[in-house]
Design a protein around this motif. Structure first.
Motif: not given
Length: 208
Positions: A123-127
């Motif tokens: 999964s991708a998450e914004k940092v």
């Protein structure tokens, strides 16, 4: 050994004085920001937007106290990414005393997980990574810099936590002459803003 004691004492005193001077100006700056947030009616402001090209646009906010300019805020996007930059120029007696730079970089971070059944997923998450540096101008030739930075998942970002982080002395990321050059351009832009309309945004100046 006695010969070096006065030299070391002088160095200690000058270093302590520089720190105290920064703290004094920094405290005044923090108080002024709080007055803006509290919508102090004694502080007047003007806001103007500009657009120079697809990869350079922003706005300038000017804050006045007793008809004297005390703070210039410059928020802009530069480049084809979504990176946002904020600069504050704090003045005292019409002289630049403190320049704050805040950069926000947002990127996607891929997280790989494996379930108890051994099934893998991604999964991708914004940092977000935020860096703030404050440049204190002792005089026209000398400046000191203090910095704080923090990275966090965007959904979990805590602004109060970041604001509470201590400012540590650091190397300056900008040259003092470059900062003064941008400051002079913004002061010129201040005059151009008097008869400038936000309806049709133009490039009121070229930055650097």
């Amino acid at each position: 050994m006695k010969i070096f004691i006065p030299v070391l004492l002088l160095f200690f005193l000058s270093t302590s004085y520089g720190q105290e001077s920064f703290n004094e100006v920094n405290d005044s700056y923090e108080i002024f920001l709080k007055r803006i947030i509290a919508k102090d009616t004694l502080i007047k402001n003007r806001t103007k937007y500009y657009e120079c090209s697809e990869d350079l646009s922003g706005r300038i906010e000017l804050y006045y106290l007793n008809d004297k300019l005390r703070l210039m805020t410059h928020i802009y996007k530069q480049g084809f990414g979504n990176d946002v930059f904020l600069e504050n120029y704090f003045l005292d007696r019409d002289k630049l005393k403190l320049k704050t730079s805040i950069s926000e970089i947002i990127y996607m971070n891929t997280v790989y997980k494996e379930s108890s059944q051994g099934v893998s997923s991604a999964s991708a998450e914004k940092v977000i990574e935020v860096t703030e540096q404050r440049m204190y101008f002792e005089n026209k030739e000398n400046a000191e810099c203090f910095e704080r930075k923090h990275g966090k998942i965007l959904a979990d970002w805590d602004q109060k936590y970041f604001d509470a982080l201590p400012l540590e002395k650091s190397a300056c990321i900008e040259d003092i002459e470059d900062v003064r050059y941008k400051y002079r351009i913004l002061r010129k832009a201040e005059k151009k803003l008097e008869n400038y309309s936000n309806r049709k945004r133009r490039c009121i100046f070229y930055i650097w």
